[in-house]
Design a protein around this motif. Structure first.
Motif, PDB file in Angstrom:
ATOM      1  N   ILE A  23      37.671  53.740  45.222  1.00  0.00           N
ATOM      2  CA  ILE A  23      38.465  52.797  45.176  1.00  0.00           C
ATOM      3  C   ILE A  23      40.147  53.147  45.005  1.00  0.00           C
ATOM      4  CG2 ILE A  23      39.288  50.634  43.748  1.00  0.00           C
ATOM      5  CD1 ILE A  23      36.628  50.097  45.296  1.00  0.00           C
ATOM      6  N   ALA A  24      40.262  53.976  44.145  1.00  0.00           N
ATOM      7  CA  ALA A  24      41.894  54.511  44.179  1.00  0.00           C
ATOM      8  C   ALA A  24      41.861  55.147  45.405  1.00  0.00           C
ATOM      9  CB  ALA A  24      41.539  55.623  42.832  1.00  0.00           C
ATOM     10  N   PHE A  25      41.264  55.917  46.128  1.00  0.00           N
ATOM     11  CA  PHE A  25      41.643  56.428  47.381  1.00  0.00           C
ATOM     12  C   PHE A  25      41.931  55.511  48.408  1.00  0.00           C
ATOM     13  CE2 PHE A  25      40.055  57.330  51.761  1.00  0.00           C
ATOM     14  CZ  PHE A  25      41.169  58.523  51.951  1.00  0.00           C
ATOM     15  N   LEU A  26      41.180  54.186  48.572  1.00  0.00           N
ATOM     16  CA  LEU A  26      41.335  53.179  49.406  1.00  0.00           C
ATOM     17  C   LEU A  26      42.778  52.632  49.071  1.00  0.00           C
ATOM     18  CD1 LEU A  26      37.913  51.529  49.708  1.00  0.00           C
ATOM     19  CD2 LEU A  26      39.119  52.996  51.493  1.00  0.00           C
ATOM     20  N   ALA A  74      38.194  44.397  49.493  1.00  0.00           N
ATOM     21  CA  ALA A  74      38.607  43.407  48.527  1.00  0.00           C
ATOM     22  C   ALA A  74      38.594  44.132  46.979  1.00  0.00           C
ATOM     23  CB  ALA A  74      37.663  42.102  48.478  1.00  0.00           C
ATOM     24  N   ALA A  75      37.350  44.790  46.613  1.00  0.00           N
ATOM     25  CA  ALA A  75      37.433  45.520  45.375  1.00  0.00           C
ATOM     26  C   ALA A  75      38.597  46.203  45.096  1.00  0.00           C
ATOM     27  CB  ALA A  75      36.213  46.127  45.189  1.00  0.00           C
ATOM     28  N   ALA A  76      39.102  47.061  46.093  1.00  0.00           N
ATOM     29  CA  ALA A  76      40.363  47.898  45.936  1.00  0.00           C
ATOM     30  C   ALA A  76      41.905  46.937  46.166  1.00  0.00           C
ATOM     31  CB  ALA A  76      40.335  48.934  47.382  1.00  0.00           C
ATOM     32  N   GLY A  77      41.502  45.705  46.264  1.00  0.00           N
ATOM     33  CA  GLY A  77      42.643  44.950  46.071  1.00  0.00           C
ATOM     34  C   GLY A  77      43.367  44.774  47.418  1.00  0.00           C
TER      35      GLY A  77
END
Length: 229
Positions: A77-80, A101-104
């Motif tokens: 998620i941080a990478f995305l 979506a989970a990555a905002g």
């Protein structure tokens, strides 16, 4: 192209074939270079890790599959979120949109997903599209699995021009004539749809739980009591 265990291989192979046929350099990205295994047992070897991936990507892509774990993978998620801040196109196929979506990365955007997971995408605050390929500014998303081919050609046409996309389509001999009219709930009919839901009940429960976890984390972060899991 992000890769993770339990992805659906056709979600990214369709776009990959279009992109490669158009002459694009494609990175298959994962946390390590260890092989990842798809949801049907196909093994794929990544070409680059999160740490070694170029800092600036033209197209950031996430396939779908069983995404309940990767949605809660803090490194992925941080990478995305990082690469998505500068990528020209932020894209997905099937349930990959739930990972975005989970990555905002879909806040304030419209996106598509597999027909059976539209309610989960809506819970994450995304305006859900029923289009086979959804375009909202620089967010491109495909519906379920086979939509990845249409998606890949659509992105190619926007990025490199229609002639290049036509060349990639011809190279694939993509001229579909489905033998059955069962590629949508409407065509398949209620009996087959019921069989699908019965088959997918565990995966649906897992996804529902992951969406709830993502929402809980957002609430905690908003209240200033965020933690990580």
């Amino acid at each position: 192209m992000l890769l993770f265990n339990d992805h659906t291989t056709l979600d990214f192979i369709g776009p990959h074939t279009a992109f490669a046929g158009a002459g694009m350099k494609v990175h298959l990205i994962s946390s390590t270079l260890e092989p990842v295994v798809s949801d049907t047992g196909v093994t794929i070897t990544p070409t680059v890790t999160f740490d070694d991936c170029p800092a600036r990507l033209d197209i950031l892509f996430v396939p779908g599959g069983s995404v309940d774990k990767v949605m809660l993978d803090s490194a992925a998620i941080a990478f995305l979120a990082d690469r998505g801040a500068t990528a020209s196109y932020i894209t997905s196929v099937c349930t990959g949109s739930l990972v975005l979506a989970a990555a905002g990365l879909l806040d304030g955007y419209r996106a598509a997903t597999h027909w059976s997971t539209r309610d989960h995408l809506a819970r994450l605050g995304v305006e859900v599209s029923t289009e086979r390929v959804c375009i909202d500014r620089n967010r491109f998303s495909g519906g379920g699995v086979t939509a990845g081919i249409d998606f890949g050609l659509t992105v190619t046409a926007h990025a490199l021009g229609e002639t290049t996309a036509k060349f990639a389509q011809l190279a694939m001999e993509y001229d579909p004539m489905p033998p059955l009219d069962a590629g949508s709930p409407q065509g398949a009919g209620p009996e087959v749809v019921a069989q699908f839901h019965e088959w997918a009940v565990k995966a649906d429960d897992n996804l529902r739980n992951s969406v709830s976890r993502v929402l809980e984390q957002r609430t905690a972060a908003g209240s200033g009591t965020a933690g990580s899991s």
